[in-house]
Design a protein around this motif. Structure first.
Motif, mmCIF file in Angstrom:
data_model
loop_
_atom_site.group_PDB
_atom_site.id
_atom_site.type_symbol
_atom_site.label_atom_id
_atom_site.label_comp_id
_atom_site.label_asym_id
_atom_site.label_seq_id
_atom_site.Cartn_x
_atom_site.Cartn_y
_atom_site.Cartn_z
ATOM 1 N N LEU A 383 0.829 -1.207 0.000
ATOM 2 C CA LEU A 383 0.000 0.000 0.000
ATOM 3 C C LEU A 383 0.863 1.256 0.000
ATOM 4 O O LEU A 383 0.581 2.223 -0.726
ATOM 5 C CB LEU A 383 -0.927 -0.001 1.222
ATOM 6 N N GLU A 384 1.890 1.256 0.813
ATOM 7 C CA GLU A 384 2.776 2.424 0.876
ATOM 8 C C GLU A 384 3.377 2.727 -0.495
ATOM 9 O O GLU A 384 3.574 3.881 -0.873
ATOM 10 C CB GLU A 384 3.903 2.176 1.894
ATOM 11 N N ALA A 385 3.643 1.677 -1.268
ATOM 12 C CA ALA A 385 4.303 1.860 -2.560
ATOM 13 C C ALA A 385 3.327 2.157 -3.689
ATOM 14 O O ALA A 385 3.659 2.894 -4.634
ATOM 15 C CB ALA A 385 5.123 0.612 -2.896
ATOM 16 N N GLU A 389 -0.464 5.637 -6.553
ATOM 17 C CA GLU A 389 -0.311 5.405 -7.984
ATOM 18 C C GLU A 389 -1.537 4.707 -8.572
ATOM 19 O O GLU A 389 -1.590 4.439 -9.776
ATOM 20 C CB GLU A 389 0.939 4.556 -8.243
ATOM 21 N N ASP A 390 -2.498 4.362 -7.706
ATOM 22 C CA ASP A 390 -3.728 3.677 -8.113
ATOM 23 C C ASP A 390 -3.456 2.335 -8.789
ATOM 24 O O ASP A 390 -4.197 1.897 -9.678
ATOM 25 C CB ASP A 390 -4.559 4.561 -9.062
ATOM 26 N N THR A 391 -2.386 1.669 -8.341
ATOM 27 C CA THR A 391 -2.058 0.354 -8.909
ATOM 28 C C THR A 391 -2.235 -0.772 -7.896
ATOM 29 O O THR A 391 -1.920 -1.915 -8.199
ATOM 30 C CB THR A 391 -0.599 0.349 -9.419
ATOM 31 N N PHE A 392 -2.730 -0.441 -6.709
ATOM 32 C CA PHE A 392 -2.911 -1.477 -5.686
ATOM 33 C C PHE A 392 -4.163 -2.295 -5.999
ATOM 34 O O PHE A 392 -5.223 -1.735 -6.325
ATOM 35 C CB PHE A 392 -3.032 -0.833 -4.297
#
Length: 676
Positions: A383-385, A389-392
């Protein structure tokens, strides 16, 4: 099952451990059986540790501090087992490095410093600096008898301390505010009831509507509720409503409360003719004044009950400046508002709640049954990464893991959600106040005191918890179960004496959480006596400004040349500008309502004693049903009171407009969408 509270310095839990395990109502399976088999070894270890805590606290040979004879709360061991299992789960998550350890360092208070900080926190720094600030004068002019006594008590302590230390000459309050008595005193407003959301009208008594399904705010028990319903009044200051306690008054040596939902009373708040006001209905400037007044009122309330209002003094701990977890709420919101302007609850918190509401409300043991520690840790890092970026991929998140992330977010806040400064006050309201009605009033003022970011986030969290309890039939989580799980996440913070504090506050904090969940609709409604005082503060500030202008010859000369501008008060932020022909004087009892987003932007409306805000909205909707854009027709519009003796106030649809108009005849009336 009952909980026994005795009046001593702190809460100590004792538990009874029967030979045959009792079951928690609504939770038929054991804690271990609810957990997936792949995680059972760790879970069994946690369960055995939390059961040992229960046995330790119920052991007759335990140290005196935790002996049954000294206890303030005693309950069946299984009824608190969820609490201790949650505590163990929290400890394990910290031990395996998935959560950062961050200690809150408490500052010792020198004599007089607490009083000085209190005066600053209630907006009366003028009493310390000696400056003649108009805001301080306006605030003092609105205080009730008990509020004025609370201010004077703290100010006297502060000045006496400074004189002892001989730091500098202390300016007497009589010099600042022109009082002539031999001791500092503050002029107080009458104790008589005031019209809700408005100023006191001469000879007017509060007018109540007849009870109907929509005429009151109803907070009680959905099923099995007691037959007696108590009514809460917002018309008079809570501290003024307390019967004077005799000097020999002693609190009961023990008080009992049951954990069953039906043990909580049902409260209603009747709508007066001014309706009810939610926290988000007032401007930030007026809410700042509400916070000042709430701290003064809370202090006066505790003084009237003979209870000490304790506050923590904490060195500010700086959290992370970016990321999701361990970041202060204000920093999170500042970052999120760049993406979604006007957002009030952090995006990550909203997404976790949404995930659980969509798929987890019916999951058995939700919040209680832990997710996989390793999965939660990996999800945390991912999640932090990827979150911004809306890629989770949210589809990969299991419900119990999402619940674990939600609780981790709350625990990792650099400062507790309910603020570390006032955590002792939360504990005290249960330890020292026996009646739930009085507990609720104290809790109400504490909610008003919270910073905006904390209060909005807490509201979203409690609304979710209410939905969890509403699905008890499927998830097996009743109000007490949920309260026990949530309490250690909210009230056990990372201090030096956390282990001792969590033992002492177990039953107390669980009771506080269930009050927060059950009565949240009441707690997020602004008491009308505070709104009335804000109106008086604004009027006093305007009068002070007018008097100062009268002595400024240059300004008077300028105003004589601009008569129209002299008569009009300064336009508050949010007011709407209209052509002069729409701003002409209108007869008494007639208001001009503006709707800048509609095709028909203005309408003069004759008010009578039965005209409500919703009637005006309906009239505009009818007149503009064809001409307004589709976007406007799809929005929920509200009538706003702007200017005069209020900053901005979104009116209750049931507010009687003639009463509101008489309370603030200088206001403008604007129809626009309600702030979300």
């Amino acid at each position: 099952v009952t909980m026994e509270m005795k009046d001593s310095g702190s809460v100590v839990l004792t538990a009874y451990h029967p030979h045959s395990p009792a079951r928690i109502p609504g939770v038929e399976q054991s804690f271990v059986q609810d957990i997936p088999a792949s995680h059972s070894p760790t879970s069994r270890k946690s369960l055995s540790r939390c059961r040992r805590l229960n046995r330790m606290l119920s052991n007759e040979s335990a140290p005196p501090a935790f002996s049954r004879s000294n206890s303030q709360a005693s309950m069946d061991s299984t009824s608190m087992e969820d609490f201790w299992c949650e505590v163990e789960s929290i400890k394990e998550s910290r031990e395996d490095g998935s959560e950062e350890a961050m200690l809150l360092e408490f500052k010792p208070a020198d004599e007089g410093e607490l009083e000085a900080e209190w005066l600053q926190d209630v907006g009366l720094s003028t009493l310390i600096s000696g400056a003649e600030e108009e805001d301080g004068q306006a605030l003092l002019s609105t205080l009730t008898r008990t509020q004025a006594a609370a201010v004077q008590k703290r100010y006297n302590t502060y000045t006496q301390t400074l004189r002892k230390k001989n730091k500098h000459t202390v300016r007497d309050v009589r010099d600042i505010f022109g009082t002539s008595d031999s001791s500092p005193t503050f002029e107080t407003v009458p104790v008589s009831p005031v019209s809700s959301n408005g100023i006191q009208l001469p000879g007017q008594k509060p007018v109540w509507k007849s009870v109907s399904s929509k005429s009151c705010l109803d907070c009680g028990i959905d099923k099995g509720s007691p037959s007696i319903t108590e009514e809460l009044s917002y018309e008079v200051s809570f501290s003024e409503s307390i019967t004077v306690l005799p000097k020999t008054q002693e609190w009961p040596k023990s008080q009992r409360f049951k954990k069953e939902d039906s043990a909580l009373p049902k409260f209603i708040v009747r709508k007066s003719r001014f309706g009810l006001t939610e926290v988000g209905d007032l401007s930030p400037e007026d809410m700042k004044k509400i916070r000042y007044l709430s701290l003064i009122e809370l202090t006066a309330f505790y003084d009237a009950l003979g209870v000490e209002l304790k506050r923590n003094r904490v060195d500010r701990v700086r959290g992370r400046e970016n990321g999701l977890f361990g970041v202060p709420l204000t920093v999170l919101l500042e970052n999120d508002q760049k993406k979604v302007p006007g957002i009030k609850v952090p995006l990550i918190f909203q997404k976790l709640l949404l995930k659980l509401e969509e798929t987890g409300l019916e999951t058995e043991g939700i919040l209680r049954v832990p997710g996989s520690a390793s999965r939660v840790k990996n999800l945390h890092q991912e999640l932090e990464a990827k979150f911004y970026e809306d890629t989770f991929d949210w589809d990969q998140v299991r419900n119990n893991d999402a619940a674990g992330l939600l609780k981790m977010f709350i625990r990792e806040l650099p400062s507790p959600l309910f603020t570390v400064e006032y955590l002792p006050a939360f504990i005290t309201l249960v330890e020292k106040i026996s009646k739930i009605k009085l507990q609720l009033q104290a809790l109400h003022l504490l909610i008003m005191l919270m910073p905006e970011a904390n209060r909005d986030t807490a509201k979203a969290f409690l609304q979710f918890l209410k939905k969890v309890v509403a699905n008890e039939g499927k998830n097996k989580m009743n109000l007490w179960n949920v309260s026990m799980i949530v309490a250690p996440n909210l009230f056990i913070y990372k201090g030096k004496r956390a282990n001792q504090q969590e033992m002492q506050a177990a039953a107390t904090t669980a009771h506080i959480v269930r009050l927060l969940i059950r009565y949240q609709d009441i707690l997020w409604t602004v008491p009308s006596f505070l709104i009335s005082q804000v109106r008086k503060m604004n009027e006093a500030a305007m009068n002070n400004s007018k008097r100062q202008l009268m002595f400024d010859k240059g300004v008077r000369k300028l105003l004589r040349r601009k008569t129209m501008e002299r008569e009009r008060p300064e336009r508050p932020e949010g007011a709407v500008t209209f052509p002069p022909y729409l701003q002409s004087d209108i007869p008494e009892g007639v208001i001009r309502v503006y709707a800048p987003l509609h095709s028909k932007v203005s309408m003069a409306i004759q008010l009578n004693s039965q005209t409500k805000a919703k009637d005006i909205l309906a009239r505009f909707h009818c007149e503009n049903s064809r001409g307004s854009s589709q976007n406007v027709r799809g929005q929920i519009q509200s009538l706003h009171e702007i200017g005069g003796n209020i900053g901005q106030h979104c009116l209750d649809p049931d507010a009687f407009m003639l009463d509101v108009y008489r309370a603030n005849p200088q206001a403008e009336w604007v129809i626009k969408p309600k702030a979300s």
